[in-house]
Scaffold this active site. Structure first.
Site, PDB file in Angstrom:
ATOM      1  CG  ASP A  46      -0.362  -0.071   2.516  1.00 23.21           C
ATOM      2  OD1 ASP A  46       0.873  -0.186   2.591  1.00 23.21           O
ATOM      3  OD2 ASP A  46      -1.094  -0.001   3.523  1.00 23.21           O
ATOM      4  CB  SER A  47       4.589   1.730  -0.084  1.00 21.16           C
ATOM      5  OG  SER A  47       4.829   0.558  -0.842  1.00 21.16           O
ATOM      6  CG  ASP A  85       0.362  -4.158   1.947  1.00 20.73           C
ATOM      7  OD1 ASP A  85       0.603  -5.178   2.629  1.00 20.73           O
ATOM      8  OD2 ASP A  85       1.142  -3.188   1.887  1.00 20.73           O
ATOM      9  CE  LYS A 114       3.239  -6.135   3.715  1.00 21.30           C
ATOM     10  NZ  LYS A 114       2.745  -4.929   4.441  1.00 21.30           N
ATOM     11  CD  GLU A 116       0.616  -1.649   7.693  1.00 22.95           C
ATOM     12  OE1 GLU A 116       0.288  -0.809   8.559  1.00 22.95           O
ATOM     13  OE2 GLU A 116       1.108  -1.333   6.600  1.00 22.95           O
ATOM     14  CD  GLU A 184       7.807  -0.413   7.431  1.00 20.44           C
ATOM     15  OE1 GLU A 184       6.824  -1.090   7.075  1.00 20.44           O
ATOM     16  OE2 GLU A 184       8.032   0.738   6.997  1.00 20.44           O
TER      17      GLU A 184
HETATM   18  O1  KIV Z   1       3.593  -1.164   1.636  1.00 17.69           O
HETATM   19  C1  KIV Z   1       4.774  -1.537   1.643  1.00 17.69           C
HETATM   20  O2  KIV Z   1       5.566  -1.223   0.747  1.00 17.69           O
HETATM   21  C2  KIV Z   1       5.214  -2.372   2.747  1.00 17.69           C
HETATM   22  C3  KIV Z   1       6.687  -2.618   2.873  1.00 17.69           C
HETATM   23  C4  KIV Z   1       7.375  -1.410   3.342  1.00 17.69           C
HETATM   24  C5  KIV Z   1       6.978  -3.799   3.717  1.00 17.69           C
HETATM   25  O3  KIV Z   1       4.424  -2.804   3.529  1.00 17.69           O
END
Ligand code: KIV
Length: 270
Positions: A46-47, A85, A114, A116, A184
Site C-alpha cells: 500500500d506504499s 496489501d 498482507k 498490519e 519493519e
Molecule cells: O507497503 C509496503 O511497501 C510495505 C513494505 C514497506 C513492507 O508494507
C-alpha cells in the site's frame, strides 16, 4: 522457479536457507521485468499510496486501488509469488475483513495477502482467511497504516517492554497461521531474536541483516523520486535523474537543438 507457501516457510537462514528477496511493485511493465528475474516475492504494497498516488500516508489507499495495482502486477508477473496489501480500514472487523480479503485475493489473482498488526481480532481474521485458503503475511514494528496511532515513523523495540510485546505479537501471528512476517524498523537485535524464535521466515526492512529475508520499496532502491530514500536503503541507481535527462533530450530534440532522438540520440548518463 515460482515459490509457494510451503517453500517460503522453509526459508529459515539458521537452517542454511538462502535469504528471501522481496521488492514492491505497482505496475505491469516493472512486473514483467521482475517476472524475468530471480526475485522470490513481489509485494504490491500500500506504499503505492505514497510513491505512485502522492498521498501523504497509506491511510488514504482504498481496496479499489489495491485491486487495480495488484491485478496489473499479477498480469505482468504470473510466475512470481505475489503478496498484496489489505489497505487501511478494510479489515477493521472480522466480517468486513473476511469479505474484503476474499475480494482482493480473487480479483488480483495474488498468491497471498498482507495485513498490519497483531491484535486478537486480526489473529482471528488471519485464522479465518487461512482456513478459507488465503495465505496471510504478517507485518509488525512500524506499521504505516497506524502512523497516527503510533505517533510517527521511528524504530520499534528499543526498550524491554516494547521488545517483549513485539516478540509476543510475532508468536501470535505465527500461531494464527501467517506463513511469513515482515519486521519493519525493528532494532536489529530484536529482529534477530524474533527470527530465531519463529519457525516462519521473517522479512526485514530497516531491521538489520539477520532476518530470513529483505524487502525494499523498489522506488527507493532505484531512486525513482526526488526525495532521499530512507537511511536504511542504499539506492543502486538514480532513475529520477535519468528521467530528467530523458525529458531534456526530448525537449531539445523538439526545439531542434540536439541530435534527433530517432537514430542516434546521446546516451543518457546515470
Ligand atoms: O507497503 C509496503 O511497501 C510495505 C513494505 C514497506 C513492507 O508494507
Amino acid at each position: 522457479m515460482k515459490l509457494n507457501t510451503r517453500k517460503i516457510k522453509a526459508r529459515k537462514i539458521h537452517n542454511g536457507a538462502k535469504p528471501i528477496s522481496m521488492l514492491t511493485c505497482y505496475d505491469f511493465q516493472t512486473a514483467q521485468l521482475l517476472n524475468e528475474s530471480e526475485l522470490d516475492l513481489i509485494l504490491v504494497g500500500d506504499s503505492v499510496g505514497n510513491v505512485v498516488l502522492g498521498y501523504e500516508t497509506t491511510v488514504e489507499v482504498t481496496l479499489a486501488d489495491m485491486i487495480t495495482f495488484g491485478s496489473a502486477v499479477k498480469r505482468g508477473a504470473p510466475e512470481v509469488f505475489t503478496v498484496v496489501d489489505l489497505p487501511f480500514g478494510t479489515y477493521a472487523s472480522l466480517e468486513s475483513g473476511t469479505k474484503n480479503a476474499i475480494k482482493l485475493f480473487q480479483q488480483t489473482k495474488a498468491e497471498a495477502l498482507k495485513l498490519e498488526g497483531a491484535s486478537e481480532e486480526f489473529c482471528q481474521l488471519i485464522k479465518r482467511c487461512t482456513q478459507a485458503g488465503i495465505p496471510i503475511m504478517g507485518h509488525i514494528g512500524l506499521t504505516p497504516q497506524s502512523v497516527h496511532q503510533q505517533g510517527g515513523y521511528y524504530t520499534h523495540g528499543k526498550n524491554d517492554s516494547e521488545a517483549q510485546r513485539l516478540i509476543l505479537e510475532a508468536q501470535s501471528l505465527e500461531e494464527a497461521g501467517c506463513f511469513a512476517l515482515v519486521l519493519e524498523c525493528v532494532t536489529p537485535e530484536l529482529a534477530t531474536e524474533i527470527t530465531k524464535k519463529l519457525n516462519i521466515p521473517t522479512i526485514g526492512i530497516g531491521s538489520g541483516d539477520m532476518t530470513d529475508g529483505q524487502v525494499l520499496v523498489i522506488n527507493d532502491l532505484l531512486k525513482m523520486g526526488p526525495n532521499r530514500p530512507p537511511n536504511f536503503c542504499h539506492p543502486v541507481a538514480d532513475f529520477y535523474e535519468l528521467k530528467r535527462q530523458g525529458i531534456e533530450l526530448f525537449l531539445n530534440d523538439v526545439k531542434g537543438k540536439a541530435t534527433p532522438l530517432k537514430g542516434n540520440a546521446k546516451p543518457l548518463q546515470s
